[in-house]
Design a protein around this motif. Structure first.
Motif, PDB file in Angstrom:
ATOM      1  N   PRO A  67      46.166 -22.980  32.661  1.00 12.70           N
ATOM      2  CA  PRO A  67      45.218 -22.174  31.882  1.00 12.70           C
ATOM      3  C   PRO A  67      44.096 -23.082  31.386  1.00 12.70           C
ATOM      4  O   PRO A  67      44.301 -24.291  31.213  1.00 12.70           O
ATOM      5  N   THR A  68      42.937 -22.522  31.165  1.00 13.40           N
ATOM      6  CA  THR A  68      41.785 -23.309  30.729  1.00 13.40           C
ATOM      7  C   THR A  68      41.380 -22.981  29.298  1.00 13.40           C
ATOM      8  O   THR A  68      40.246 -23.227  28.904  1.00 13.40           O
ATOM      9  N   TRP A  69      42.300 -22.451  28.496  1.00 14.83           N
ATOM     10  CA  TRP A  69      41.995 -22.083  27.118  1.00 14.83           C
ATOM     11  C   TRP A  69      41.369 -23.261  26.392  1.00 14.83           C
ATOM     12  O   TRP A  69      41.830 -24.383  26.566  1.00 14.83           O
ATOM     13  N   PRO A  70      40.310 -23.067  25.645  1.00 16.47           N
ATOM     14  CA  PRO A  70      39.699 -21.800  25.245  1.00 16.47           C
ATOM     15  C   PRO A  70      38.667 -21.254  26.228  1.00 16.47           C
ATOM     16  O   PRO A  70      38.121 -20.179  26.013  1.00 16.47           O
ATOM     17  N   ASP A  71      38.403 -21.966  27.300  1.00 19.15           N
ATOM     18  CA  ASP A  71      37.512 -21.458  28.347  1.00 19.15           C
ATOM     19  C   ASP A  71      38.184 -20.263  29.023  1.00 19.15           C
ATOM     20  O   ASP A  71      39.326 -20.377  29.485  1.00 19.15           O
ATOM     21  N   PRO A  72      37.532 -19.117  29.099  1.00 20.82           N
ATOM     22  CA  PRO A  72      38.171 -17.908  29.647  1.00 20.82           C
ATOM     23  C   PRO A  72      38.250 -17.844  31.168  1.00 20.82           C
ATOM     24  O   PRO A  72      38.732 -16.863  31.717  1.00 20.82           O
ATOM     25  N   SER A  73      37.851 -18.909  31.883  1.00 23.98           N
ATOM     26  CA  SER A  73      37.871 -18.827  33.345  1.00 23.98           C
ATOM     27  C   SER A  73      39.281 -18.646  33.907  1.00 23.98           C
ATOM     28  O   SER A  73      39.456 -17.996  34.933  1.00 23.98           O
ATOM     29  N   ARG A  74      40.305 -19.205  33.279  1.00 19.02           N
ATOM     30  CA  ARG A  74      41.715 -18.976  33.640  1.00 19.02           C
ATOM     31  C   ARG A  74      42.465 -18.782  32.340  1.00 19.02           C
ATOM     32  O   ARG A  74      42.995 -19.714  31.748  1.00 19.02           O
ATOM     33  N   GLU A  75      42.501 -17.542  31.898  1.00 20.22           N
ATOM     34  CA  GLU A  75      43.105 -17.192  30.609  1.00 20.22           C
ATOM     35  C   GLU A  75      44.588 -17.519  30.557  1.00 20.22           C
ATOM     36  O   GLU A  75      45.279 -17.483  31.572  1.00 20.22           O
ATOM     37  N   GLU A 101      45.874 -32.012  22.419  1.00 21.15           N
ATOM     38  CA  GLU A 101      45.115 -31.197  21.471  1.00 21.15           C
ATOM     39  C   GLU A 101      43.834 -30.718  22.151  1.00 21.15           C
ATOM     40  O   GLU A 101      43.023 -31.538  22.584  1.00 21.15           O
ATOM     41  N   PRO A 102      43.642 -29.396  22.263  1.00 19.54           N
ATOM     42  CA  PRO A 102      42.407 -28.890  22.864  1.00 19.54           C
ATOM     43  C   PRO A 102      41.241 -29.046  21.884  1.00 19.54           C
ATOM     44  O   PRO A 102      41.450 -29.287  20.690  1.00 19.54           O
ATOM     45  N   PRO A 103      40.010 -28.888  22.374  1.00 16.29           N
ATOM     46  CA  PRO A 103      38.858 -29.076  21.502  1.00 16.29           C
ATOM     47  C   PRO A 103      38.703 -27.989  20.435  1.00 16.29           C
ATOM     48  O   PRO A 103      38.110 -28.236  19.400  1.00 16.29           O
TER      49      PRO A 103
END
Length: 128
Positions: A67-75, A101-103
């Protein structure tokens, strides 16, 4: 002739299973984090749990994409919520075990979002 309503079948929550590229690696992360032992293992699946309690499963998925959260390209499709007593201490422990830790942190004073080694977002909170 029966006049009663038929009884509903018993349905129990038994586990949540995460798709991932390496089940043993992800099981090690969650097993260490939650103190859960392996109750079943094969090349493509690992189940963590305790006798009589729901478990966590990890299933190999060919072509798995993080998943690419928080980027919605791959929820994200789902995420797990973990209750902790101390956000800072728990976050430090989980990062040492391999979390990232994500941004983005929507409400870091109330809960923290981390990513497991396969990229699944999960939350830690003192509210749970």
């Amino acid at each position: 002739m029966s006049t009663g309503t038929p009884s509903a079948p018993a349905i129990r929550y038994s586990a949540v299973t995460f798709d991932c590229p390496e089940p043993a690696e992800l099981a090690r992360f969650y097993g260490d984090a939650l103190g859960l032992p392996v109750v079943h293992t094969s090349d493509d699946f690992v189940m963590l749990g305790q006798e009589g309690a729901p478990g966590l499963g990890f299933s190999r998925l060919a072509g798995y994409q993080r998943p690419t959260w928080p980027d919605p390209s791959r929820e994200k499709r789902a995420h797990i919520e973990l209750g902790v007593d101390d956000l800072d201490a728990a976050q430090a422990r989980l990062l040492a075990l391999g979390a990232v830790e994500p941004p983005a942190q929507p409400q870091p004073d109330r809960w923290r979002v981390l990513l497991d080694p396969a990229g699944h977002p999960f939350c830690i909170s003192t509210l749970v």
